[in-house]
Enzyme design. Structure first.
Site, PDB file in Angstrom:
ATOM      1  N   ARG A   1      21.540  71.599  81.825  1.00 13.63           N
ATOM      2  CA  ARG A   1      20.606  72.032  82.973  1.00 13.63           C
ATOM      3  C   ARG A   1      19.112  71.912  82.520  1.00 13.63           C
ATOM      4  NH1 ARG A   1      25.566  74.023  83.272  1.00 13.63           N
ATOM      5  NH2 ARG A   1      26.583  74.413  84.948  1.00 13.63           N
TER       6      ARG A   1
ATOM      7  N   GLY B   1      32.350  66.329  81.123  1.00 16.92           N
ATOM      8  CA  GLY B   1      32.418  66.489  82.524  1.00 16.92           C
ATOM      9  C   GLY B   1      31.467  67.253  82.976  1.00 16.92           C
TER      10      GLY B   1
ATOM     11  N   GLN C   1      30.706  73.440  87.734  1.00 24.21           N
ATOM     12  CA  GLN C   1      30.460  72.185  87.830  1.00 24.21           C
ATOM     13  C   GLN C   1      30.391  71.581  89.261  1.00 24.21           C
ATOM     14  OE1 GLN C   1      33.168  70.089  85.506  1.00 24.21           O
ATOM     15  NE2 GLN C   1      32.571  70.683  83.684  1.00 24.21           N
TER      16      GLN C   1
ATOM     17  N   ARG D   1      39.692  62.072  83.779  1.00 19.78           N
ATOM     18  CA  ARG D   1      39.576  63.339  84.684  1.00 19.78           C
ATOM     19  C   ARG D   1      39.268  62.957  86.145  1.00 19.78           C
ATOM     20  NH1 ARG D   1      35.743  66.985  80.574  1.00 19.78           N
ATOM     21  NH2 ARG D   1      36.332  68.374  82.180  1.00 19.78           N
TER      22      ARG D   1
ATOM     23  N   SER E   1      26.067  74.657  78.275  1.00 21.71           N
ATOM     24  CA  SER E   1      25.517  74.530  79.606  1.00 21.71           C
ATOM     25  C   SER E   1      23.929  74.733  80.127  1.00 21.71           C
ATOM     26  CB  SER E   1      26.214  75.750  80.335  1.00 21.71           C
ATOM     27  OG  SER E   1      27.827  75.872  80.153  1.00 21.71           O
TER      28      SER E   1
ATOM     29  N   ARG F   1      37.687  71.566  71.657  1.00 16.59           N
ATOM     30  CA  ARG F   1      38.134  73.026  71.671  1.00 16.59           C
ATOM     31  C   ARG F   1      39.489  73.081  71.180  1.00 16.59           C
ATOM     32  NH1 ARG F   1      33.763  75.521  73.847  1.00 16.59           N
ATOM     33  NH2 ARG F   1      32.620  74.297  75.395  1.00 16.59           N
TER      34      ARG F   1
ATOM     35  N   ASP G   1      36.764  78.060  79.053  1.00 17.07           N
ATOM     36  CA  ASP G   1      36.677  77.433  78.035  1.00 17.07           C
ATOM     37  C   ASP G   1      37.231  78.063  76.834  1.00 17.07           C
ATOM     38  OD1 ASP G   1      35.564  75.146  79.255  1.00 17.07           O
ATOM     39  OD2 ASP G   1      33.679  75.617  78.787  1.00 17.07           O
TER      40      ASP G   1
END
Length: 450
Positions: free
Chosen positions: A33, A101, A176, A129, A29, A403, A327
């Site tokens: 960013r 995503g 998100q 998605r 994450s 995952r 997650d």
């Protein structure tokens, strides 16, 4: 799938204790960013510890396509020479975000208030998605989206010529969506406000402040409100990316269920909006300890030690905790299978629209391994078999979901019989060193490409 499009079947079997130090990759994450905000500065941002999984590499390529200078200097060592807020150039080709995503939704937000157009696509999983949850609020800024039926990729975003600030209440708990709106708000005049009923991971707000944006956060009657003042001049930064708690979850959970194990994960990010799994595991009776707690780059970090925990009990996970561990439910469901009694995971409808339908994927695979699982539209319950009690012996479908693949391989490390996944290839998208890391701790993982 593998690089040649062929499935990479992989099998895990029990093989004694897992011991040692697990140097998991940088936080995914934060890596996404750092690249995006680095591209929105004027000047050079230096990043160390960047996760070099496929998802993040796709975001790096996207930032280059929008005009930023993106350079890799060595393992995990990158620089981004930014173009400034509102300075994205129109890309010459389609932006392929692979399996991510997070990548596609955040990039859509960052470019939606620039006077340019861009077309986005991804792999089969990402193309299935829904994007409406992001394109709907972006339309409020003045952006337009044209995509496939159901708001799916491939999709073209036409950025707003004259963006306006937005006051938006998120209908679902999604970092998100929140982040896409805040990134779009950077190039809108005035103040953009996002209100969420339940606080989600706050990496975007923390990092925006670090880059010099004015961001205010407050608790209000309707929930959690974030206010961003638009059109700041972002300042380039030096960013050390902490290790990813979502990746750390796999060696940590493996240590809890494999007899005799003792594993240390150094420098793990413990942002409170991401640490719900570790709180849950401790409530179940897991032997977890946090050592050398400190703060780096505005994010809390510590060294996490996990030891075999044969007396864990099933619990009801509070639904309001879901946003801080969304997650991690797949791997938690594996730990739950080795605990005593039922573990109830409710308020997790978001799992239905991840890389796969993760509730169905885990329920189906765990049942094949001899575990009883009940499910509803937004919950599932795993009836634990106790330490060493899972029969195993199944071939589980990964469903192009990293995952899911890793969770069933961890299951195989503690089950009575080996557990296989039909395709371990997607693991590279988020945790490219998963196999050597786990085998270095003592796991036995074998490939069978037929």
């Amino acid at each position: 799938m593998g690089s040649h499009g062929t499935p990479e079947k992989m099998t895990a079997q029990s093989a004694g204790p897992l011991t040692g130090v697990a140097e998991v990759p940088g936080d995914k994450s934060i890596s996404h960013r750092a690249l995006i905000l680095g591209a929105l500065c004027v000047g050079e941002t230096r990043i160390s510890g960047l996760l070099e999984g496929q998802d993040v590499l796709d975001t790096a390529r996207a930032m280059a396509a929008f005009g930023a200078g993106v350079t890799r200097h060595g393992p995990g060592d990158w620089s981004v020479d930014g173009v400034g807020v509102g300075g994205f150039a129109e890309p010459e080709d389609v932006i392929d975000c692979g399996n991510s995503g997070t990548g596609v939704r955040l990039i859509m937000g960052a470019m939606a208030t620039c006077p340019i157009s861009a077309t986005f696509t991804g792999d089969a999983s990402l193309r299935s998605r829904p994007m409406g949850r992001v394109t709907d609020p972006l339309a409020l800024f003045g952006a337009r989206a044209v995509g496939r039926a159901g708001g799916r990729l491939p999709m073209t975003i036409v950025g707003a010529e004259d963006p306006v600030p937005v006051d938006y209440a998120t209908p679902v708990a999604s970092a998100q969506v929140k982040s896409a709106v805040l990134l779009a708000g950077l190039n809108a005049p005035g103040r953009t406000v996002v209100t969420e009923r339940v606080a989600t991971r706050d990496h975007t707000e923390r990092m925006l402040r670090g880059f010099g944006a004015e961001v205010a956060v407050e608790e209000v009657a309707s929930g959690h409100r974030i206010t961003l003042t638009g059109r700041p001049e972002l300042k380039p930064q030096v960013i050390a990316v902490p290790r990813d708690p979502s990746s750390a979850a796999f060696p940590v959970c493996a240590a809890l269920i494999v007899p005799g194990s003792d594993v240390l994960v150094p420098n793990i990010g413990l942002n409170p909006t991401r640490a719900g799994l570790f709180t849950t595991l401790q409530e179940m009776g897991a032997d977890l300890s946090f050592e050398n707690e400190r703060e780096e780059g505005g994010e809390p970090v510590a060294d996490l030690r996990a030891r075999f925990s044969p007396d864990m009990k099933g619990i009801a996970v509070p639904p309001e905790r879901a946003a801080s561990m969304i997650d991690e439910y797949p791997i938690l469901s594996v730990v739950a299978a080795f605990a005593e009694g039922a573990t109830v995971m409710a308020g997790v409808h978001e799992l239905r629209v991840k890389e796969s339908d993760r509730i169905d994927a885990m329920a189906t695979g765990l049942r094949a391994c001899g575990v009883t699982v009940d499910e509803t539209e937004d919950s599932f319950t795993v009836h634990g078999q106790g330490a060493g009690g899972v029969p195993g012996g199944a071939i589980c479908a990964a469903r192009l979901d990293h995952r899911i693949a890793m969770s069933f391989l961890i299951c195989g490390m503690a089950a009575k019989r080996p557990v296989s996944v039909d395709d371990a290839g997607p693991i590279a998208t988020s945790f490219p060193i998963f196999v050597p890391l786990m085998t270095g701790l003592g796991a036995v993982l074998t490939r069978d490409n037929g």
